[in-house]
Motif scaffolding. Structure first.
Motif, short mmCIF file in Angstrom:
data_model
loop_
_atom_site.label_atom_id
_atom_site.label_comp_id
_atom_site.label_asym_id
_atom_site.label_seq_id
_atom_site.Cartn_x
_atom_site.Cartn_y
_atom_site.Cartn_z
N ILE A 49 10.83 -12.88 -16.70
CA ILE A 49 10.88 -13.84 -15.59
C ILE A 49 9.46 -14.36 -15.36
O ILE A 49 8.50 -13.70 -15.77
N LEU B 268 7.70 -11.59 -10.64
CA LEU B 268 8.61 -10.90 -9.72
C LEU B 268 8.08 -11.00 -8.29
O LEU B 268 6.94 -10.63 -8.01
N LYS B 269 8.93 -11.52 -7.40
CA LYS B 269 8.58 -11.56 -5.97
C LYS B 269 9.63 -10.79 -5.19
O LYS B 269 10.81 -11.18 -5.17
N PRO B 270 9.25 -9.69 -4.51
CA PRO B 270 10.24 -8.92 -3.75
C PRO B 270 10.97 -9.82 -2.74
O PRO B 270 10.35 -10.69 -2.11
N HIS B 271 12.29 -9.61 -2.64
CA HIS B 271 13.16 -10.27 -1.66
C HIS B 271 13.39 -11.74 -1.96
O HIS B 271 13.89 -12.48 -1.11
N ALA B 272 13.07 -12.17 -3.19
CA ALA B 272 13.40 -13.53 -3.63
C ALA B 272 14.50 -13.44 -4.69
O ALA B 272 14.86 -12.35 -5.14
N SER B 273 15.05 -14.60 -5.06
CA SER B 273 16.06 -14.67 -6.10
C SER B 273 15.39 -15.20 -7.38
O SER B 273 14.59 -16.12 -7.31
N HIS B 274 15.72 -14.59 -8.53
CA HIS B 274 15.06 -14.94 -9.79
C HIS B 274 16.09 -15.27 -10.86
O HIS B 274 17.06 -14.53 -11.02
N ILE C 167 16.59 -15.17 -14.73
CA ILE C 167 15.97 -14.50 -15.87
C ILE C 167 15.89 -15.49 -17.03
O ILE C 167 16.86 -16.16 -17.35
N VAL D 151 11.43 -5.33 -16.14
CA VAL D 151 11.27 -6.72 -15.71
C VAL D 151 9.83 -7.13 -16.02
O VAL D 151 8.89 -6.59 -15.43
N THR E 133 7.80 -4.22 -14.31
CA THR E 133 8.40 -3.44 -13.23
C THR E 133 9.60 -2.73 -13.82
O THR E 133 10.44 -3.37 -14.46
N LEU F 66 13.06 -0.38 -13.60
CA LEU F 66 14.18 0.09 -12.76
C LEU F 66 15.04 1.00 -13.62
O LEU F 66 15.63 0.54 -14.60
#
Lengths: 309, 309
Positions: B17, B20-26, B28, B94, B103, B105
């Protein structure tokens, strides 16, 4: 039966973690996995309301097989997905356990070949012969022409099956021009379509562009309906707090359900608003809280009149 | 054949991506999918080096089916995974396209029932009869007893098959006590096992605890070997920049490969260091750059002597 079309089906994963930190390693506390895509969500709510629903669209690969096996397990839902070579996409919602904030990761959809698109259109025409209503929902995967919904609307109208369209951008613009019975944009989608940030003007303009009726979803403010039969606003009894994922899909299910039962517009709208609010209140994203729905449905305020279309 | 054991196999997904930004929509940009878990990575490198490898461990659900179909497609690799009811876990890397930062997971592993663990041990004993060496790699899924590796080491020794252990924490501590032929901890794992942050002391202590030989991986500084035959350090020719994912697994493959060919320790260590560096240099995480490996293997500096164990 009611037919829902989801061309960009998904396997929706929800990962709960304490808190997302970019560039760190995370152990996921809890994984949930379920079939997704807007039309699939609509079908799940319709089935819970006691309707017979058939789900079509595309399915491929190991992810598609999981989507199909989970769909088939829902009572009242019939799986009529059309197989394709490329695998069904995954979407991942990473939920921070402390705050409830969600980070969304969406895989691109599978690329659909021209032969697969033709096979879908044939299957769709067959399904229309048994359908009492059809809902066309969500985005288009790569390879499907941007005018796809316009073509599917024409086929529904030729088969005399009422058709609802819930999409955005250029597929919505082209779809509206093919004269669907109902479109359900949110405020942003309506503004993008019409250039107007005033929902009533936007809805009137969308009707001029070809939609017979427009029901705009205005988030916590409920729904605005502009139809040949009249114009209404339906508002939830209180500001609802929770997770709005799937609330729009539940509203679509409410509209279809009311359509199927030939309810007058105010009752259809009350049902759609109550289902939407009961979805925001449910602990699991996209599910709805049945008790909350039953309690809310009589308390939705519907204003407007049957002559002011 | 060489046998690798991966009790916590995985379907490894890599998502590229922009950032990566927390709490956003991405959305891929690119998805890659491959079989994972440490022993699977080791097997892939061994097969590329021309060895016959059999992969065992657990497989379950739709994710396990994908792992198996991809494993079987690798020339030289035989799939001997044991089926279980719960699905094989996914891991998601990610990758930010701008910086290359990752990142991670990681889903929890499937819970293994006592009957499944018994079935695995039987399958493992059968496989040992054809194995020239066995590598026990990675973490344990829920349900597998913490002393699992100790038991598997005893079975290998009873079958007179040399056994390498690459794990961490309590499974490493218990495994070492069962007297494996070789352990390959990194500096952190060695410090956790022995309490010593000085690698030579730690390696000597790990031998006293039961390991016949210890090869400690020291990141960019290469490997330290403490064995009954002598003591060596092997260092890459230059500081290597890139993605270290899988570098430790490539080192394990190098050690096993050298063992299989009965190379003297300095050559085994040179091979392990060169494979590890060629993995860091490869554009795809966990693959190795064959040309870089062939160029590097003659330039690894190995110092030490055969009497100083």
């Amino acid at each position: 039966m009611i037919l829902t079309v989801t061309l960009n089906t998904a396997l929706d994963l929800t990962y709960r973690i304490p808190a997302l930190k970019p560039h760190a390693s995370h152990r996921i506390t809890e994984v949930t996995e379920r079939p997704g895509g807007k039309g699939v969500n609509v079908a799940r709510v319709l089935a819970t309301l006691g309707h017979e629903v058939t789900v079509t669209g595309f399915t491929g690969g190991a992810t598609g097989a999981v989507v199909q096996s989970q769909l088939t397990a829902i009572p009242g839902v019939v799986d009529a997905l059309v197989p394709v070579a490329a695998p069904t996409r995954r979407t991942i919602a990473v939920v921070d356990e402390q705050t409830g904030d969600t980070t969304q990761l969406n895989e691109p959809g599978p690329t659909i070949t021209p032969a697969e698109w033709s096979a879908f259109q044939e299957a769709y025409e067959d399904l229309l012969t048994q359908a009492s209503a059809v809902a066309l929902c969500g985005s288009l995967p790569p390879g499907v022409p941007v005018g796809a919904y316009a073509g599917l609307i024409r086929l529904a109208k030729a088969a005399e099956v009422p058709v609802l369209l819930d999409t955005s951008g250029e597929p919505l613009r082209r779809g509206v021009a093919a004269r669907p019975d109902l479109v359900k944009p949110n405020a942003e989608e309506l503004a993008e379509l019409t250039g107007s940030h005033e929902p009533l003007r936007g809805a009137q303009d969308a009707r001029r562009r070809g939609a017979r009726s427009v029901v705009a979803s205005l988030g916590t403010e409920g729904l605005l309906a502009v139809t040949p039969e009249g114009r209404w606003r339906a508002t939830p009894p209180a500001r609802i707090h929770g997770n709005p994922t799937g609330a729009g899909d539940s509203a679509v299910a409410g509209l279809l359900s009311g359509w199927e039962e030939q309810l007058p517009w105010p009752e259809r709208l009350a049902r759609a608003v109550a289902l939407s609010a009961a979805t925001v209140l449910a602990p699991v994203a996209g599910e709805f809280d049945r008790a909350a729905y039953e309690e809310l449905v009589g308390r939705v305020a519907v204003t407007g009149d049957a002559s002011a279309a």
